[in-house]
Design a protein around this motif. Structure first.
Motif, PDB file in Angstrom:
ATOM      1  N   LYS A  91       0.827  -1.206   0.000  1.00 34.50           N
ATOM      2  CA  LYS A  91       0.000   0.000   0.000  1.00 34.50           C
ATOM      3  C   LYS A  91       0.861   1.255   0.000  1.00 34.50           C
ATOM      4  CE  LYS A  91      -3.834   2.064   2.611  1.00 34.50           C
ATOM      5  NZ  LYS A  91      -4.688   1.909   3.818  1.00 34.50           N
ATOM      6  N   SER A  92       1.974   1.221   0.724  1.00 33.52           N
ATOM      7  CA  SER A  92       2.848   2.390   0.785  1.00 33.52           C
ATOM      8  C   SER A  92       3.639   2.584  -0.502  1.00 33.52           C
ATOM      9  CB  SER A  92       3.813   2.254   1.970  1.00 33.52           C
ATOM     10  OG  SER A  92       4.705   1.161   1.779  1.00 33.52           O
ATOM     11  N   ARG A  93       3.879   1.486  -1.250  1.00 30.71           N
ATOM     12  CA  ARG A  93       4.650   1.585  -2.493  1.00 30.71           C
ATOM     13  C   ARG A  93       3.773   1.734  -3.726  1.00 30.71           C
ATOM     14  NH1 ARG A  93      10.068   0.012  -2.118  1.00 30.71           N
ATOM     15  NH2 ARG A  93      10.681  -0.076   0.076  1.00 30.71           N
ATOM     16  N   LEU A  94       2.482   1.429  -3.601  1.00 28.30           N
ATOM     17  CA  LEU A  94       1.581   1.467  -4.758  1.00 28.30           C
ATOM     18  C   LEU A  94       1.490   2.833  -5.421  1.00 28.30           C
ATOM     19  CD1 LEU A  94      -0.507  -0.026  -6.526  1.00 28.30           C
ATOM     20  CD2 LEU A  94      -2.246   0.588  -4.831  1.00 28.30           C
ATOM     21  N   PRO A  95       1.357   3.948  -4.672  1.00 23.74           N
ATOM     22  CA  PRO A  95       1.249   5.257  -5.348  1.00 23.74           C
ATOM     23  C   PRO A  95       2.439   5.574  -6.242  1.00 23.74           C
ATOM     24  CG  PRO A  95       0.601   5.448  -3.038  1.00 23.74           C
ATOM     25  CD  PRO A  95       1.187   4.076  -3.208  1.00 23.74           C
ATOM     26  N   ALA A  96       3.648   5.233  -5.808  1.00 22.38           N
ATOM     27  CA  ALA A  96       4.834   5.540  -6.616  1.00 22.38           C
ATOM     28  C   ALA A  96       4.824   4.756  -7.920  1.00 22.38           C
ATOM     29  CB  ALA A  96       6.101   5.230  -5.810  1.00 22.38           C
ATOM     30  N   THR A  97       4.481   3.470  -7.848  1.00 23.31           N
ATOM     31  CA  THR A  97       4.451   2.655  -9.058  1.00 23.31           C
ATOM     32  C   THR A  97       3.362   3.111 -10.016  1.00 23.31           C
ATOM     33  OG1 THR A  97       5.376   0.706  -7.958  1.00 23.31           O
ATOM     34  CG2 THR A  97       4.083   0.322  -9.937  1.00 23.31           C
ATOM     35  N   LEU A  98       2.166   3.373  -9.511  1.00 27.53           N
ATOM     36  CA  LEU A  98       1.075   3.819 -10.384  1.00 27.53           C
ATOM     37  C   LEU A  98       1.371   5.182 -10.997  1.00 27.53           C
ATOM     38  CD1 LEU A  98      -2.190   2.719  -8.531  1.00 27.53           C
ATOM     39  CD2 LEU A  98      -1.023   1.635 -10.455  1.00 27.53           C
ATOM     40  N   GLU A  99       1.976   6.071 -10.228  1.00 22.85           N
ATOM     41  CA  GLU A  99       2.315   7.384 -10.758  1.00 22.85           C
ATOM     42  C   GLU A  99       3.318   7.269 -11.899  1.00 22.85           C
ATOM     43  OE1 GLU A  99       2.592  10.923  -8.078  1.00 22.85           O
ATOM     44  OE2 GLU A  99       4.720  10.789  -8.622  1.00 22.85           O
ATOM     45  N   LEU A 100       4.343   6.463 -11.710  1.00 20.10           N
ATOM     46  CA  LEU A 100       5.344   6.258 -12.760  1.00 20.10           C
ATOM     47  C   LEU A 100       4.736   5.562 -13.972  1.00 20.10           C
ATOM     48  CD1 LEU A 100       8.245   6.234 -13.821  1.00 20.10           C
ATOM     49  CD2 LEU A 100       8.634   4.135 -12.511  1.00 20.10           C
ATOM     50  N   SER A 101       3.916   4.541 -13.741  1.00 22.52           N
ATOM     51  CA  SER A 101       3.322   3.779 -14.840  1.00 22.52           C
ATOM     52  C   SER A 101       2.351   4.625 -15.652  1.00 22.52           C
ATOM     53  CB  SER A 101       2.608   2.540 -14.292  1.00 22.52           C
ATOM     54  OG  SER A 101       3.510   1.712 -13.584  1.00 22.52           O
ATOM     55  N   MET A 102       1.512   5.396 -14.978  1.00 20.32           N
ATOM     56  CA  MET A 102       0.552   6.234 -15.699  1.00 20.32           C
ATOM     57  C   MET A 102       1.264   7.332 -16.480  1.00 20.32           C
ATOM     58  SD  MET A 102      -2.249   4.764 -15.223  1.00 20.32           S
ATOM     59  CE  MET A 102      -3.211   5.977 -16.121  1.00 20.32           C
ATOM     60  N   ALA A 103       2.316   7.905 -15.896  1.00 17.58           N
ATOM     61  CA  ALA A 103       3.084   8.927 -16.615  1.00 17.58           C
ATOM     62  C   ALA A 103       3.711   8.327 -17.869  1.00 17.58           C
ATOM     63  CB  ALA A 103       4.159   9.514 -15.705  1.00 17.58           C
ATOM     64  N   ALA A 104       4.252   7.119 -17.758  1.00 17.05           N
ATOM     65  CA  ALA A 104       4.860   6.451 -18.909  1.00 17.05           C
ATOM     66  C   ALA A 104       3.811   6.118 -19.968  1.00 17.05           C
ATOM     67  CB  ALA A 104       5.579   5.179 -18.458  1.00 17.05           C
ATOM     68  N   ALA A 105       2.633   5.638 -19.539  1.00 19.59           N
ATOM     69  CA  ALA A 105       1.570   5.285 -20.495  1.00 19.59           C
ATOM     70  C   ALA A 105       1.052   6.514 -21.231  1.00 19.59           C
ATOM     71  CB  ALA A 105       0.432   4.588 -19.756  1.00 19.59           C
ATOM     72  N   VAL A 106       0.821   7.601 -20.495  1.00 21.64           N
ATOM     73  CA  VAL A 106       0.347   8.843 -21.124  1.00 21.64           C
ATOM     74  C   VAL A 106       1.387   9.376 -22.099  1.00 21.64           C
ATOM     75  CG1 VAL A 106      -0.247  11.253 -20.681  1.00 21.64           C
ATOM     76  CG2 VAL A 106      -1.191   9.457 -19.230  1.00 21.64           C
ATOM     77  N   LEU A 107       2.660   9.340 -21.700  1.00 18.76           N
ATOM     78  CA  LEU A 107       3.730   9.813 -22.580  1.00 18.76           C
ATOM     79  C   LEU A 107       3.814   8.965 -23.845  1.00 18.76           C
ATOM     80  CD1 LEU A 107       6.086  11.794 -22.882  1.00 18.76           C
ATOM     81  CD2 LEU A 107       7.542  10.138 -21.696  1.00 18.76           C
ATOM     82  N   ALA A 108       3.674   7.653 -23.691  1.00 18.12           N
ATOM     83  CA  ALA A 108       3.730   6.763 -24.854  1.00 18.12           C
ATOM     84  C   ALA A 108       2.598   7.064 -25.827  1.00 18.12           C
ATOM     85  CB  ALA A 108       3.667   5.308 -24.393  1.00 18.12           C
ATOM     86  N   LEU A 109       1.394   7.339 -25.321  1.00 19.89           N
ATOM     87  CA  LEU A 109       0.251   7.637 -26.194  1.00 19.89           C
ATOM     88  C   LEU A 109       0.366   9.014 -26.824  1.00 19.89           C
ATOM     89  CD1 LEU A 109      -2.783   6.207 -24.194  1.00 19.89           C
ATOM     90  CD2 LEU A 109      -1.838   5.335 -26.330  1.00 19.89           C
ATOM     91  N   LEU A 110       0.733  10.018 -26.024  1.00 22.44           N
ATOM     92  CA  LEU A 110       0.799  11.388 -26.535  1.00 22.44           C
ATOM     93  C   LEU A 110       1.866  11.547 -27.611  1.00 22.44           C
ATOM     94  CD1 LEU A 110       0.348  13.562 -23.304  1.00 22.44           C
ATOM     95  CD2 LEU A 110      -1.341  13.021 -25.071  1.00 22.44           C
ATOM     96  N   VAL A 111       2.912  10.750 -27.515  1.00 25.66           N
ATOM     97  CA  VAL A 111       3.982  10.835 -28.517  1.00 25.66           C
ATOM     98  C   VAL A 111       3.797   9.773 -29.604  1.00 25.66           C
ATOM     99  CG1 VAL A 111       6.476  10.688 -28.899  1.00 25.66           C
ATOM    100  CG2 VAL A 111       5.595  11.790 -26.835  1.00 25.66           C
ATOM    101  N   GLY A 112       3.443   8.548 -29.212  1.00 26.15           N
ATOM    102  CA  GLY A 112       3.384   7.439 -30.153  1.00 26.15           C
ATOM    103  C   GLY A 112       2.283   7.573 -31.186  1.00 26.15           C
ATOM    104  N   VAL A 113       1.074   7.979 -30.778  1.00 19.40           N
ATOM    105  CA  VAL A 113      -0.047   8.071 -31.718  1.00 19.40           C
ATOM    106  C   VAL A 113       0.186   9.151 -32.779  1.00 19.40           C
ATOM    107  CG1 VAL A 113      -2.504   8.592 -31.954  1.00 19.40           C
ATOM    108  CG2 VAL A 113      -1.724   7.078 -30.128  1.00 19.40           C
ATOM    109  N   PRO A 114       0.532  10.400 -32.391  1.00 16.55           N
ATOM    110  CA  PRO A 114       0.780  11.408 -33.439  1.00 16.55           C
ATOM    111  C   PRO A 114       1.928  11.036 -34.382  1.00 16.55           C
ATOM    112  CG  PRO A 114       0.484  12.461 -31.311  1.00 16.55           C
ATOM    113  CD  PRO A 114       0.593  10.997 -31.051  1.00 16.55           C
TER     114      PRO A 114
END
Length: 329
Positions: A91-114
């Protein structure tokens, strides 16, 4: 629809039980946690007492039954290394992993799709060819090497960005976030780029491939014959139909990002669940390892279910097939 969801839920339960069994059986043979906790100089009496207290003297089937029953209630036992509840550690480590993963996923979509759309529409241009050549590097280079190179350039040589840690965070109850602090954003940049690069190149090449295939289809030719503007054809028709397989891959890759953030978290010492798992492996912390694998399996199962449901929203052919009783395959 109800029968479809029920089938998926039953499959999810079967998958979770299988993963739980495999994780439990596998990690029964990873080191001796009693020796790790007490050291080599412990007496036989101390070893026996600790085994009884941890329940390690019981038959494996009994231990597994206790593990499944407790895990269903969110209780994964006590960490053998830190002597704290595993659920509290995750529970204490979950926010860090989700924050990093969501940032990576959003970056991949915002750059990869265009970029995928651009390389499809301008496939003979020099920039498009350079982007495709660069995407091969993103797919070929291992994640840890990308992370090390980014640290070498932007942290060591240029000194622009920090090389490890998460930076300052803001607490919202038990949830913590570095998105509300300047140092949090600076610490997030390099790990998110490292983690997203493979997914970004995958999305780029997938969008390009699907876009080229759609542009060759008959209904696009009819749209051109009707005199529609190129922008309407490319973005109103072609891109919309291209996004169906992209949704599938992106959804499944989100689970992969969370699961394989282990390498990125280790390179950048990002305090997430992946780093916790690596530390657990080093100390044969069986409860933490088993709980982590079950949690990742749950993430994949939930994301897979969501992707299946999104199919019915995006693709009307599946809804009509389900209505006629054909089901979804």
């Amino acid at each position: 629809m109800f029968a479809f969801i029920l089938r998926r839920l039953l499959q999810a339960v079967a998958v979770m039980l299988t993963v739980s069994l495999l994780a439990f059986v596998l990690f029964q043979y990873v080191g001796d946690p009693v020796t790790i906790m007490l050291g080599q100089d412990a007496t036989d009496a101390e070893r026996v007492e600790l085994r009884e207290r941890l329940g390690l003297n019981q038959p494996a089937i009994v231990q597994f039954g206790h593990f499944v029953a407790n895990a269903a209630q969110g209780n994964f036992g006590i960490s053998l290394r830190q002597s704290e509840p595993v659920s509290a550690l995750l529970k204490s480590r979950l926010p860090a992993t989700l924050e990093l993963s969501m940032a990576a996923a959003v970056l991949a979509l915002l750059v990869g799709v265009p970029l995928g759309v651009y390389t499809a529409l301008k496939r003979h241009s020099l920039v498009s060819q350079l982007l495709l050549a660069g995407s091969l590097l993103g797919v070929s280079l291992p994640t840890f090497l990308i992370g090390i190179l980014l640290i070498l350039v932007f942290s060591v040589q240029l000194g622009w960005l920090p090389s490890y840690g998460r930076g300052d965070t803001v607490s919202f109850g038990w949830w913590t976030s570095g998105l509300f602090t300047t140092t949090g954003w600076k610490h997030l940049i390099l790990p998110s780029i490292t983690l997203s690069l493979f997914q970004m190149t995958l999305v780029l090449r997938l969008v390009r491939s699907e876009m080229l295939e759609v542009l060759r289809s008959d209904y696009i030719k009819f749209a051109r014959a009707r005199g529609l503007k190129r922008r309407a054809i490319h973005f109103g028709h072609a891109l919309k139909n291209t996004m169906v397989p992209v949704i599938t891959i992106t959804g499944l890759q989100l689970g992969g990002i969370i699961a394989f953030a282990i390498v990125t978290e280790t390179v950048f010492q990002w305090p997430g669940m992946g780093l916790l798992f690596i530390q657990a492996v080093q100390f044969a912390d069986v409860p933490v390892m088993a709980a982590y694998l079950c949690l990742i399996a749950l993430v994949f199962v939930v994301i897979n279910l969501i992707v299946d449901l999104l199919y019915f929203v995006v693709d009307p052919r599946l809804r009509s097939g389900l209505t006629r009783g054909g089901g979804a395959h």
